[in-house]
Write a protein that holds these residues in place. Sequence first.
Motif, PDB file in Angstrom:
ATOM      1  N   ARG A   1       0.839  -1.214   0.000  1.00 25.65           N
ATOM      2  CA  ARG A   1       0.000   0.000   0.000  1.00 25.65           C
ATOM      3  C   ARG A   1       0.872   1.261   0.000  1.00 25.65           C
ATOM      4  O   ARG A   1       0.568   2.232  -0.689  1.00 25.65           O
ATOM      5  N   ARG A   2       1.954   1.241   0.802  1.00 21.83           N
ATOM      6  CA  ARG A   2       2.844   2.395   0.851  1.00 21.83           C
ATOM      7  C   ARG A   2       3.467   2.662  -0.520  1.00 21.83           C
ATOM      8  O   ARG A   2       3.496   3.795  -1.005  1.00 21.83           O
TER       9      ARG A   2
ATOM     10  N   LEU B   1       2.876   9.914  -9.850  1.00 15.98           N
ATOM     11  CA  LEU B   1       2.125  10.089 -11.097  1.00 15.98           C
ATOM     12  C   LEU B   1       1.264  11.342 -11.046  1.00 15.98           C
ATOM     13  O   LEU B   1       1.167  12.071 -12.042  1.00 15.98           O
ATOM     14  N   ALA B   2       0.670  11.605  -9.911  1.00 19.55           N
ATOM     15  CA  ALA B   2      -0.168  12.808  -9.779  1.00 19.55           C
ATOM     16  C   ALA B   2       0.689  14.054  -9.946  1.00 19.55           C
ATOM     17  O   ALA B   2       0.281  15.017 -10.598  1.00 19.55           O
ATOM     18  N   GLY B   3       1.889  14.040  -9.398  1.00 19.97           N
ATOM     19  CA  GLY B   3       2.802  15.178  -9.557  1.00 19.97           C
ATOM     20  C   GLY B   3       3.207  15.364 -11.005  1.00 19.97           C
ATOM     21  O   GLY B   3       3.239  16.482 -11.512  1.00 19.97           O
ATOM     22  N   ARG B   4       3.492  14.291 -11.710  1.00 18.47           N
ATOM     23  CA  ARG B   4       3.859  14.377 -13.127  1.00 18.47           C
ATOM     24  C   ARG B   4       2.687  14.883 -13.955  1.00 18.47           C
ATOM     25  O   ARG B   4       2.853  15.700 -14.856  1.00 18.47           O
TER      26      ARG B   4
ATOM     27  N   ALA C   1       3.665   5.685  -5.632  1.00 17.80           N
ATOM     28  CA  ALA C   1       3.569   5.684  -7.097  1.00 17.80           C
ATOM     29  C   ALA C   1       2.442   6.610  -7.556  1.00 17.80           C
ATOM     30  O   ALA C   1       2.614   7.376  -8.518  1.00 17.80           O
ATOM     31  N   LEU C   2       1.307   6.548  -6.868  1.00 20.68           N
ATOM     32  CA  LEU C   2       0.191   7.440  -7.236  1.00 20.68           C
ATOM     33  C   LEU C   2       0.562   8.904  -7.026  1.00 20.68           C
ATOM     34  O   LEU C   2       0.221   9.765  -7.852  1.00 20.68           O
TER      35      LEU C   2
END
Length: 91
Positions: free
Chosen positions: A67-68, A77-80, A73-74
């Motif tokens: 989960r961590r 990806l959200a930052g990118r 990773a999320l």
Amino acid sequence: MRWKPRGGAKKRPDGSGGLRDVAGHHRLHLLDHHFTSSRGAWNLAGAIQTSAIKINGECAGLESGIRRLLDEALAALAGRLSRAYSATRAR
């Protein structure tokens, strides 16, 4: 020729006995065997339960780590995606 009880078998006061006493001793022996098997089964059940608790703890640790990593990773990806969206809006 009549059957005669051996050593440990005792006759009942009424003169019967013999076969019944041997059968009784046999049943006591079987009962002792079943109790011994039962104790072994309970010990085995305890060992299985202890192992299951350890496995459950290992699974919880693995799930927490997964989960961590997924959250990281999320977030990456959200930052990118937000940077990419900002870059296209600036054009």
